[in-house]
Design a protein around this motif. Structure first.
Motif: not given
Length: 86
Positions: A40-55
């Motif tokens: 997630v930190r490297l943006r290598k996988v799909a994810h969603r950011r809701l503010g500071k929260h990763v989902r």
């Protein structure tokens, strides 16, 4: 509340996709949380950011699995003949 209203609410709830936290997603993927956090930190996988929260949505997890697929290699054909048979 009538039966029709209840069915409408159930349909709406089914359409809303539950988002998973990093620990939940790591359990589903059977990987260490640290592995997932790093991707997630490297943006290598799909994810969603809701503010500071990763989902993660179900489609995000599917994309992660699909992106990790390793395809079998076809047998290599010999490009050169080292000896001429004759």
């Amino acid at each position: 509340m009538g039966e029709t209203e209840r069915r409408d609410e159930e349909t709406e709830d089914a359409q809303l996709e539950r988002l998973l936290t990093i620990p939940e997603a790591a359990r589903v993927l059977a990987v260490p949380e640290s592995w997932l956090r790093e991707r997630v930190r490297l943006r290598k996988v799909a994810h969603r950011r809701l503010g500071k929260h990763v989902r993660f949505s179900v489609s995000d997890l599917e994309a992660i699995v699909d992106g990790a697929a390793q395809h079998a290699l076809a047998p290599r054909r010999m490009a050169h003949r080292w000896r001429q048979e004759g």
